[in-house]
Design a protein around this motif. Sequence first.
Motif, PDB file in Angstrom:
ATOM      1  N   ALA A 107       3.707  -3.364  -5.390  1.00 14.30           N
ATOM      2  CA  ALA A 107       4.000  -1.465  -4.684  1.00 14.30           C
ATOM      3  C   ALA A 107       2.896  -0.478  -5.451  1.00 14.30           C
ATOM      4  O   ALA A 107       2.553   0.056  -5.491  1.00 14.30           O
ATOM      5  CB  ALA A 107       5.042  -0.940  -6.309  1.00 14.30           C
ATOM      6  N   ILE A 108       2.371  -1.120  -6.300  1.00 23.08           N
ATOM      7  CA  ILE A 108       1.326   0.188  -7.289  1.00 23.08           C
ATOM      8  C   ILE A 108       0.662  -0.026  -6.246  1.00 23.08           C
ATOM      9  O   ILE A 108      -0.706   0.878  -5.483  1.00 23.08           O
ATOM     10  CB  ILE A 108       0.569  -0.622  -8.344  1.00 23.08           C
ATOM     11  CG1 ILE A 108       1.481  -0.285  -9.806  1.00 23.08           C
ATOM     12  CG2 ILE A 108      -0.514   0.643  -8.146  1.00 23.08           C
ATOM     13  CD1 ILE A 108       1.737  -1.047 -11.094  1.00 23.08           C
ATOM     14  N   TRP A 109      -0.080  -1.139  -6.026  1.00 28.66           N
ATOM     15  CA  TRP A 109      -1.907  -1.359  -4.900  1.00 28.66           C
ATOM     16  C   TRP A 109      -1.388  -0.738  -3.188  1.00 28.66           C
ATOM     17  O   TRP A 109      -1.385   0.221  -2.930  1.00 28.66           O
ATOM     18  CB  TRP A 109      -1.770  -2.519  -4.731  1.00 28.66           C
ATOM     19  CG  TRP A 109      -2.712  -2.893  -3.662  1.00 28.66           C
ATOM     20  CD1 TRP A 109      -3.722  -2.972  -3.783  1.00 28.66           C
ATOM     21  CD2 TRP A 109      -2.820  -4.388  -2.114  1.00 28.66           C
ATOM     22  NE1 TRP A 109      -4.825  -3.511  -2.421  1.00 28.66           N
ATOM     23  CE2 TRP A 109      -3.664  -3.888  -1.808  1.00 28.66           C
ATOM     24  CE3 TRP A 109      -1.451  -4.975  -1.639  1.00 28.66           C
ATOM     25  CZ2 TRP A 109      -4.905  -4.393  -0.817  1.00 28.66           C
ATOM     26  CZ3 TRP A 109      -2.291  -5.154  -0.588  1.00 28.66           C
ATOM     27  CH2 TRP A 109      -3.357  -5.118  -0.429  1.00 28.66           C
ATOM     28  N   VAL A 110      -0.308  -1.239  -2.554  1.00 30.97           N
ATOM     29  CA  VAL A 110       0.157  -0.068  -1.836  1.00 30.97           C
ATOM     30  C   VAL A 110       0.172   1.288  -1.799  1.00 30.97           C
ATOM     31  O   VAL A 110      -0.187   1.905  -0.209  1.00 30.97           O
ATOM     32  CB  VAL A 110       1.539  -1.198  -0.932  1.00 30.97           C
ATOM     33  CG1 VAL A 110       2.485  -0.234   0.217  1.00 30.97           C
ATOM     34  CG2 VAL A 110       1.024  -2.079  -0.480  1.00 30.97           C
ATOM     35  N   VAL A 111       1.529   1.679  -2.524  1.00 30.56           N
ATOM     36  CA  VAL A 111       1.261   2.841  -2.620  1.00 30.56           C
ATOM     37  C   VAL A 111      -0.036   3.907  -3.034  1.00 30.56           C
ATOM     38  O   VAL A 111       0.363   4.940  -2.319  1.00 30.56           O
ATOM     39  CB  VAL A 111       2.380   3.431  -3.811  1.00 30.56           C
ATOM     40  CG1 VAL A 111       2.427   4.925  -4.199  1.00 30.56           C
ATOM     41  CG2 VAL A 111       3.980   3.034  -3.452  1.00 30.56           C
ATOM     42  N   VAL A 171       1.457  -5.885  13.802  1.00 29.93           N
ATOM     43  CA  VAL A 171       0.077  -6.242  13.329  1.00 29.93           C
ATOM     44  C   VAL A 171      -0.789  -6.080  11.540  1.00 29.93           C
ATOM     45  O   VAL A 171      -0.807  -6.620  11.113  1.00 29.93           O
ATOM     46  CB  VAL A 171      -0.894  -5.538  14.449  1.00 29.93           C
ATOM     47  CG1 VAL A 171      -2.142  -5.579  13.800  1.00 29.93           C
ATOM     48  CG2 VAL A 171      -0.794  -5.921  15.158  1.00 29.93           C
ATOM     49  N   LEU A 172       0.100  -4.833  11.849  1.00 31.88           N
ATOM     50  CA  LEU A 172       0.080  -4.597   9.406  1.00 31.88           C
ATOM     51  C   LEU A 172      -0.154  -5.079   8.789  1.00 31.88           C
ATOM     52  O   LEU A 172      -0.584  -6.125   8.084  1.00 31.88           O
ATOM     53  CB  LEU A 172       0.160  -2.852   9.549  1.00 31.88           C
ATOM     54  CG  LEU A 172      -0.657  -2.043  10.483  1.00 31.88           C
ATOM     55  CD1 LEU A 172      -0.012  -0.777   9.741  1.00 31.88           C
ATOM     56  CD2 LEU A 172      -2.085  -2.004   9.854  1.00 31.88           C
ATOM     57  N   PHE A 173       1.778  -6.109   9.629  1.00 30.96           N
ATOM     58  CA  PHE A 173       2.142  -6.727   8.352  1.00 30.96           C
ATOM     59  C   PHE A 173       1.020  -7.996   8.147  1.00 30.96           C
ATOM     60  O   PHE A 173       1.191  -8.722   7.606  1.00 30.96           O
ATOM     61  CB  PHE A 173       3.609  -6.649   8.322  1.00 30.96           C
ATOM     62  CG  PHE A 173       4.271  -7.214   7.858  1.00 30.96           C
ATOM     63  CD1 PHE A 173       5.240  -7.071   7.089  1.00 30.96           C
ATOM     64  CD2 PHE A 173       4.441  -9.297   8.065  1.00 30.96           C
ATOM     65  CE1 PHE A 173       6.649  -7.907   6.161  1.00 30.96           C
ATOM     66  CE2 PHE A 173       5.162 -10.207   8.025  1.00 30.96           C
ATOM     67  CZ  PHE A 173       5.931  -9.346   6.715  1.00 30.96           C
ATOM     68  N   ALA A 232      -6.663   3.109   5.917  1.00 32.79           N
ATOM     69  CA  ALA A 232      -6.958   3.555   7.119  1.00 32.79           C
ATOM     70  C   ALA A 232      -4.973   4.023   7.473  1.00 32.79           C
ATOM     71  O   ALA A 232      -5.116   5.139   8.275  1.00 32.79           O
ATOM     72  CB  ALA A 232      -7.199   2.412   7.681  1.00 32.79           C
ATOM     73  N   ALA A 233      -4.183   3.438   7.556  1.00 28.61           N
ATOM     74  CA  ALA A 233      -2.985   3.024   8.135  1.00 28.61           C
ATOM     75  C   ALA A 233      -2.280   4.297   7.443  1.00 28.61           C
ATOM     76  O   ALA A 233      -1.195   5.081   8.366  1.00 28.61           O
ATOM     77  CB  ALA A 233      -2.167   1.762   6.991  1.00 28.61           C
ATOM     78  N   GLY A 234      -2.261   4.306   5.876  1.00 25.24           N
ATOM     79  CA  GLY A 234      -1.947   5.705   5.479  1.00 25.24           C
ATOM     80  C   GLY A 234      -2.581   7.082   6.346  1.00 25.24           C
ATOM     81  O   GLY A 234      -1.769   8.364   6.440  1.00 25.24           O
ATOM     82  N   ALA A 235      -4.027   7.252   6.546  1.00 30.52           N
ATOM     83  CA  ALA A 235      -4.416   8.183   7.201  1.00 30.52           C
ATOM     84  C   ALA A 235      -3.837   8.159   8.538  1.00 30.52           C
ATOM     85  O   ALA A 235      -3.557   9.492   8.981  1.00 30.52           O
ATOM     86  CB  ALA A 235      -5.806   7.882   7.362  1.00 30.52           C
ATOM     87  N   LEU A 281       6.850  -1.690   4.450  1.00 29.83           N
ATOM     88  CA  LEU A 281       6.723  -2.932   5.216  1.00 29.83           C
ATOM     89  C   LEU A 281       5.380  -3.684   4.451  1.00 29.83           C
ATOM     90  O   LEU A 281       5.545  -4.438   4.507  1.00 29.83           O
ATOM     91  CB  LEU A 281       6.255  -2.557   6.258  1.00 29.83           C
ATOM     92  CG  LEU A 281       6.277  -3.984   7.804  1.00 29.83           C
ATOM     93  CD1 LEU A 281       7.333  -4.276   8.385  1.00 29.83           C
ATOM     94  CD2 LEU A 281       5.416  -3.695   9.018  1.00 29.83           C
ATOM     95  N   LEU A 282       4.825  -3.064   4.190  1.00 23.88           N
ATOM     96  CA  LEU A 282       3.317  -3.181   3.377  1.00 23.88           C
ATOM     97  C   LEU A 282       3.511  -3.998   1.987  1.00 23.88           C
ATOM     98  O   LEU A 282       2.892  -4.354   1.881  1.00 23.88           O
ATOM     99  CB  LEU A 282       2.405  -1.614   3.590  1.00 23.88           C
ATOM    100  CG  LEU A 282       1.557  -1.116   4.850  1.00 23.88           C
ATOM    101  CD1 LEU A 282       0.984   0.097   4.574  1.00 23.88           C
ATOM    102  CD2 LEU A 282       1.570  -2.751   5.331  1.00 23.88           C
TER     103      LEU A 282
END
Length: 208
Positions: free
Chosen positions: A159-163, A29-31, A54-57, A72-73
Amino acid sequence: MNSIISFVLHIDTHLGEIISNYGVWAYGVLFAIVFAETGLVFTPFLPGDSLLFAAGAFAALGSFSIMPLLMLLWLAAFLGDTANYWIGHYFGERLVKHPKVPINQEHVDKAQAFYDKYGGKAIILARFVPIVRTFAPFVAGIGKMHYGNFITYNAIGGAIWVVLLTMAGYMFGNFKIVRDNFEYVILVIIGLSVVPMIWEYFKHKKTK
């Protein structure tokens, strides 16, 4: 519109429901959400920055494994921008001019101005600017930006955004003050997301 705003501001509640209802399929779903938000010009309203946070939390709570989540993100963000580039490349001008296609010309124009000002860097900077994030690769495709250059900026920016956003949620998302005021935190994240654009604007103005 109110339901969309509610979804973004209360993404922690909605993501918790998704995890409870779908279990391991919540990764999928996140993907799908990240891919659609970055890859389809019809869905710029989907949550991006707030969803990553939120996913990181939730990863910090053990609902997700952090490394597979990050990979995945990033893949969703990379493939989303790639798809958006090729949609713009092959169909962009026809889609924008078609009277029955619900693409906001103002958003396209803003992304074009953003891209014209910053060139290839716009693909990286746009990752942190809602709406522009969705339209920048589309406009790059319309402008026939060389794909070899685009894919490099795409991979780095994704990569920068997701991390940054996911790890921020992983490290700080479960502090009590954050949990108790999550909607305000999301508003701050959205506000901060335009900082790179403002910084580049004043930097460019000072250089001139």
